[in-house]
Design an enzyme around this catalytic site. Sequence first.
Site, PDB file in Angstrom:
ATOM      1  CB  ALA A  44      -0.924   0.001   1.212  1.00 11.28           C
ATOM      2  NE  ARG A  64      -3.917  -9.306  -3.453  1.00  7.78           N
ATOM      3  CZ  ARG A  64      -5.009  -8.690  -3.894  1.00  7.78           C
ATOM      4  NH1 ARG A  64      -6.160  -9.350  -3.944  1.00  7.78           N
ATOM      5  NH2 ARG A  64      -4.957  -7.444  -4.304  1.00  7.78           N
ATOM      6  CG  LEU A  73      -3.493  -6.085   4.117  1.00 14.49           C
ATOM      7  CD1 LEU A  73      -3.894  -7.411   4.776  1.00 14.49           C
ATOM      8  CD2 LEU A  73      -2.972  -6.327   2.708  1.00 14.49           C
ATOM      9  CG  HIS A 120      -7.735  -3.087   8.386  1.00 11.56           C
ATOM     10  ND1 HIS A 120      -8.002  -1.775   8.719  1.00 11.56           N
ATOM     11  CD2 HIS A 120      -6.921  -3.033   7.294  1.00 11.56           C
ATOM     12  CE1 HIS A 120      -7.376  -0.969   7.874  1.00 11.56           C
ATOM     13  NE2 HIS A 120      -6.725  -1.701   6.997  1.00 11.56           N
ATOM     14  CE  LYS A 128      -6.174   6.273   8.455  1.00 11.67           C
ATOM     15  NZ  LYS A 128      -6.792   6.285   7.121  1.00 11.67           N
ATOM     16  NE  ARG A 131      -7.254   6.907   0.643  1.00  7.69           N
ATOM     17  CZ  ARG A 131      -6.047   6.864   0.094  1.00  7.69           C
ATOM     18  NH1 ARG A 131      -5.934   6.685  -1.229  1.00  7.69           N
ATOM     19  NH2 ARG A 131      -4.967   6.993   0.822  1.00  7.69           N
TER      20      ARG A 131
END
Length: 316
Positions: A12, A37, A74, A79, A97, A165
């Site tokens: 990420a 992955r 992730l 999470h 978060k 997102r």
Amino acid sequence: MSGVRWGILGTAGIAARAFLPGLREAGGGTAAVVAGRDLARAEAFAGENGVGRAVRGYEAVIEDPDIDAVYVPLPNALHAPWTIAALEAGKAVLCEKPLCLTATEAESVIDVARRSARPLWEAFVFPFHPQTARLRELLEQGVIGDLREIWSSFHFQLEGAENIRLDAALGGGALYDVGCYSVRLAQLLFGRDAVAGHAVTVKGEAGVDVETAGVLEFDPGRLLLSCSFDLPFTTYARLVGTGGEIRLTNPFHPKPHDVMEVWREERPVQRHEPGEGSTFSFGIRHIHEVLRGEAEPRHTAVDDSLGTARALDLLR
């Protein structure tokens, strides 16, 4: 323990942009491995960001006996399962978060954390920053009287339609991504959990909220929050008390140019600068101290995260 060995689950952007620079700045630890992955993508990430090696599959990190702590950046919907897996493998965990998508899910994760050998932290790292410590000191000294309202905004303009997102299945949306910061700030400063809340949202084509504005009641006190993927960047906060105000240009990730000011009678009477150091560096330094046995853990998920999850439920 000579140095904390970190494993990273996934490639990420926040890992490269915030976690890894914070780790280097904190000292006392190394980024030993990153898992993806796609092995080629993980190898490229490792080479570009100074991570020791890359592996295919998150299990390879969790099962590695040489890894002390795991960072979980992730997508939100992943999470909970991977945090639980890392805790059960005996790792300390720093999970991005929001920790979970619902309070019920958070209860399950926190139940595992209570029984685990090492702590779990949700990656709200601003409580570890000296600016936050100074802010809490000012409130305890009564410089603005009794705190009654917090106005808090976290806006930025999200570019491109292909972004996790914006994926509802992965737990996207502005409230989860940045609105949660305001919730955690209010919990920290009021020192209690929210008791009621409501919100209005603007949803984008993908079905997640791209703007949310809401109110959380803390009995007494209230948070008025605004978060957005469509507005220019701002992280402003205003604390309103019975005897004045405190205004912060960035309560969450302050840079040296940011300021915190005490206002009375519509003029600033005190000015405080945050100084050097990223919020991640201060948070990671604390984790290292805990794992070396030099400090008691603070701001853990067991202590703080369920209240955040319940407040997000109220707003949703």
